[in-house]
Design a protein around this motif. Structure first.
Motif, PDB file in Angstrom:
ATOM      1  N   THR A   1       0.837  -1.193   0.000  1.00  0.00           N
ATOM      2  CA  THR A   1       0.000   0.000   0.000  1.00  0.00           C
ATOM      3  C   THR A   1       0.877   1.251   0.000  1.00  0.00           C
ATOM      4  O   THR A   1       1.775   1.389   0.834  1.00  0.00           O
ATOM      5  CB  THR A   1      -0.916   0.020   1.236  1.00  0.00           C
ATOM      6  OG1 THR A   1      -1.736  -1.162   1.225  1.00  0.00           O
ATOM      7  CG2 THR A   1      -1.812   1.245   1.216  1.00  0.00           C
TER       8      THR A   1
ATOM      9  N   PRO B   1       0.704   4.902   0.809  1.00  0.00           N
ATOM     10  CA  PRO B   1      -0.209   5.843   1.476  1.00  0.00           C
ATOM     11  C   PRO B   1      -0.166   7.249   0.906  1.00  0.00           C
ATOM     12  O   PRO B   1      -1.148   7.975   0.978  1.00  0.00           O
ATOM     13  CB  PRO B   1       0.270   5.824   2.929  1.00  0.00           C
ATOM     14  CG  PRO B   1       1.711   5.437   2.849  1.00  0.00           C
ATOM     15  CD  PRO B   1       1.819   4.512   1.671  1.00  0.00           C
ATOM     16  N   ILE B   2       0.978   7.652   0.342  1.00  0.00           N
ATOM     17  CA  ILE B   2       1.130   9.022  -0.171  1.00  0.00           C
ATOM     18  C   ILE B   2       1.739   8.960  -1.563  1.00  0.00           C
ATOM     19  O   ILE B   2       2.885   8.536  -1.722  1.00  0.00           O
ATOM     20  CB  ILE B   2       2.028   9.867   0.755  1.00  0.00           C
ATOM     21  CG1 ILE B   2       1.463   9.915   2.176  1.00  0.00           C
ATOM     22  CG2 ILE B   2       2.182  11.284   0.200  1.00  0.00           C
ATOM     23  CD1 ILE B   2       2.378  10.580   3.179  1.00  0.00           C
ATOM     24  N   ASP B   3       0.974   9.371  -2.563  1.00  0.00           N
ATOM     25  CA  ASP B   3       1.483   9.390  -3.930  1.00  0.00           C
ATOM     26  C   ASP B   3       1.133  10.694  -4.637  1.00  0.00           C
ATOM     27  O   ASP B   3       1.340  10.808  -5.844  1.00  0.00           O
ATOM     28  CB  ASP B   3       0.925   8.203  -4.726  1.00  0.00           C
ATOM     29  CG  ASP B   3       2.035   7.388  -5.385  1.00  0.00           C
ATOM     30  OD1 ASP B   3       3.201   7.825  -5.347  1.00  0.00           O
ATOM     31  OD2 ASP B   3       1.743   6.310  -5.925  1.00  0.00           O
ATOM     32  N   SER B   4       0.561  11.651  -3.903  1.00  0.00           N
ATOM     33  CA  SER B   4       0.181  12.932  -4.487  1.00  0.00           C
ATOM     34  C   SER B   4       0.037  13.955  -3.365  1.00  0.00           C
ATOM     35  O   SER B   4       0.049  13.608  -2.173  1.00  0.00           O
ATOM     36  CB  SER B   4      -1.140  12.800  -5.252  1.00  0.00           C
ATOM     37  OG  SER B   4      -2.203  12.484  -4.364  1.00  0.00           O
TER      38      SER B   4
ATOM     39  N   ASP C   1      -3.010  13.167  -1.283  1.00  0.00           N
ATOM     40  CA  ASP C   1      -2.754  12.127  -0.290  1.00  0.00           C
ATOM     41  C   ASP C   1      -1.981  12.701   0.901  1.00  0.00           C
ATOM     42  O   ASP C   1      -2.226  12.329   2.047  1.00  0.00           O
ATOM     43  CB  ASP C   1      -1.939  10.984  -0.910  1.00  0.00           C
ATOM     44  CG  ASP C   1      -2.700  10.243  -1.992  1.00  0.00           C
ATOM     45  OD1 ASP C   1      -3.938  10.297  -1.986  1.00  0.00           O
ATOM     46  OD2 ASP C   1      -2.057   9.616  -2.849  1.00  0.00           O
TER      47      ASP C   1
ATOM     48  N   ALA D   1      -4.199  14.718   3.207  1.00  0.00           N
ATOM     49  CA  ALA D   1      -5.339  13.958   3.733  1.00  0.00           C
ATOM     50  C   ALA D   1      -4.947  13.048   4.886  1.00  0.00           C
ATOM     51  O   ALA D   1      -5.824  12.461   5.521  1.00  0.00           O
ATOM     52  CB  ALA D   1      -5.979  13.133   2.609  1.00  0.00           C
ATOM     53  N   GLN D   2      -3.648  12.903   5.149  1.00  0.00           N
ATOM     54  CA  GLN D   2      -3.209  12.019   6.233  1.00  0.00           C
ATOM     55  C   GLN D   2      -2.511  12.842   7.310  1.00  0.00           C
ATOM     56  O   GLN D   2      -2.085  13.976   7.090  1.00  0.00           O
ATOM     57  CB  GLN D   2      -2.279  10.928   5.677  1.00  0.00           C
ATOM     58  CG  GLN D   2      -1.058  11.450   4.935  1.00  0.00           C
ATOM     59  CD  GLN D   2       0.106  11.811   5.847  1.00  0.00           C
ATOM     60  OE1 GLN D   2       0.423  11.080   6.791  1.00  0.00           O
ATOM     61  NE2 GLN D   2       0.751  12.936   5.592  1.00  0.00           N
TER      62      GLN D   2
ATOM     63  N   SER E   1       7.159   9.985  -4.958  1.00  0.00           N
ATOM     64  CA  SER E   1       5.755   9.913  -5.378  1.00  0.00           C
ATOM     65  C   SER E   1       5.656   9.889  -6.899  1.00  0.00           C
ATOM     66  O   SER E   1       6.467  10.495  -7.611  1.00  0.00           O
ATOM     67  CB  SER E   1       4.969  11.101  -4.824  1.00  0.00           C
ATOM     68  OG  SER E   1       5.438  12.320  -5.397  1.00  0.00           O
TER      69      SER E   1
END
Length: 414
Positions: free
Chosen positions: A225, A227-230, A233, A236-237, A316
């Motif tokens: 997974t 969790p952060i690719d943009s 993202d 949002a976390q 990313s």
């Protein structure tokens, strides 16, 4: 006729690996290494000047201050303390108000650098082959088939006056056995209920065959997974904080944003760092994520793999900023800039600049692969953490069975 002496120019420098690496000798003399050092030497030879390297006191590229002046190397140019700054700098309209940029050296992309995601055990893994909606509809289908089967079978028994009985309990057990691909000796004796049984048999076959196939694929080639690719993202976390490079082009880019995701990035950043290269160990250790240029990220990956033999960094897939032009910065109306532009164009067209930069970045191919490719030992056995979800379901079922058994023992005595 005596030759005119070579002028000595003051040149501002600051570290941006791999473009410019700043070194200070024991006697306090500043010198640089890297592609920009090679370019500076060519400029010095062709344009016939010597130079003295000067670092800004605040050690940053520079940005506007409330009183109208600028900090960093751009402030040195604004005050005409130096003739030009090596940089290179990200070109922007705001920066062009205090300096003149040279011919672009490179087109750079910026992205997010963070600790590399790894494969984690998932207790809910056995539920992942289907989405929650699919599981819900499957259970609803089971309940509907059981209820309709019991009603149709009972109606057929009354219609034909048969002594045969098909209770709701028998219908439930039969439906569950079919759903889990278990054989059953009970078969509805009449045509209407047999048609319904055939449909449910086919539906259960497709459902459970799909489940077992997808689950096998997920266990054989597990997905990591990301969790952060943009930027979306990132904001949002709240598990991984992020920082911006102090006095950089990207810092100004986010600072000038009025709303949207970019504004959230600036408002939510957890401070700054000197530069991406200097912060590489903190980022690899998972302390925070950084927004940097891809060239420096690849250099950090090269260092990481060369020193540890492993990949601890991830870039990313989405670019935060694409095709940012980078260039040297000169004083406004500098007489050296036109001649320097001709030399820069010649170096670029000859491919020399790309060769200098390529020599700085090696051993990145392994770390640029997706995190799922990190598993080099083939198929690994499942451990207790992988199967924890199944065991928890089993424990829950045993607890429920024990509770019912105790209830059966207590109720007759009341």
């Amino acid at each position: 006729m005596a030759l005119s002496p070579r002028p000595t120019l003051k040149v501002a420098v600051e570290e941006w690996v791999p473009w410019t690496k700043v070194l200070t000798d024991a006697n306090g003399t500043v010198r640089i290494e890297g592609p920009m050092a090679e370019l500076l030497q060519i400029l010095s030879t062709v344009l016939n000047f010597s130079y003295e390297l000067v670092r800004p006191v605040d050690r940053i590229w520079g940005g506007p201050i409330a009183n109208g002046s600028w900090s960093g190397m751009l402030g040195q140019l604004q005050r005409r303390e130096v003739e030009f700054a090596v940089g290179p700098f990200g070109v922007s309209a705001l920066r062009e108000t205090v300096c003149d940029f040279s011919e672009p050296l490179y087109s750079e992309n910026n992205a997010i650098l963070m600790v590399r995601p790894t494969l984690q055990s998932d207790m809910e893994g056995f539920m992942k082959p289907f989405s929650g909606m699919v599981w819900l509809l499957a259970l609803v289908s089971l309940a509907v088939v059981v209820a309709v089967m019991a009603w149709v079978a009972a109606a057929e028994v009354r219609l034909f006056g048969s002594p045969w009985r098909w209770s709701f309990a028998k219908s439930t057990v039969w439906g569950l056995k079919v759903f889990t691909q278990e054989g059953s000796a009970d078969v509805p004796p009449f045509d209407g209920s047999r048609v319904l049984a055939t449909v449910w048999l086919l539906a259960s076959l497709v459902f459970m065959s799909s489940y077992s196939g997808i689950l096998t694929a997920m266990l054989t080639v597990p997905r990591v997974t990301i969790p952060i690719d943009s930027l979306a993202d990132l904001v949002a976390q709240d598990e991984l904080p992020w920082r911006l490079e102090a006095g950089s082009f990207m810092f100004q880019y986010f600072q000038e944003a009025k709303d949207g995701v970019r504004r959230k990035v600036f408002e939510g950043h957890a401070g700054t760092f000197a530069d991406c290269w200097a912060a590489r160990q903190d980022i690899a250790g998972g302390q925070y994520a950084g927004i940097c240029d891809r060239t420096t990220m690849k250099k950090a990956m090269s260092w990481d793999f060369s020193t540890s033999g492993k990949c601890h960094l991830y870039i990313s897939r989405e670019n935060v900023y694409s095709n940012a032009l980078i260039a040297m910065a000169f004083q406004s109306d500098s007489s050296y800039r036109p001649k320097a532009n001709m030399i820069i164009l010649a170096v670029k067209e000859a491919g020399i600049l790309d060769r200098w930069l390529g020599a700085q970045i090696t051993n990145t191919s392994q770390c640029l692969r997706p995190p799922t490719a990190d598993r080099s030992d083939g198929i690994t056995p499942l451990n207790i953490e992988d199967m924890a979800g199944c065991f928890l379901v089993l424990v829950g079922g045993l607890a429920a069975s024990a509770a019912v058994f105790l209830l059966e023992m207590v109720v007759p005595r009341l």
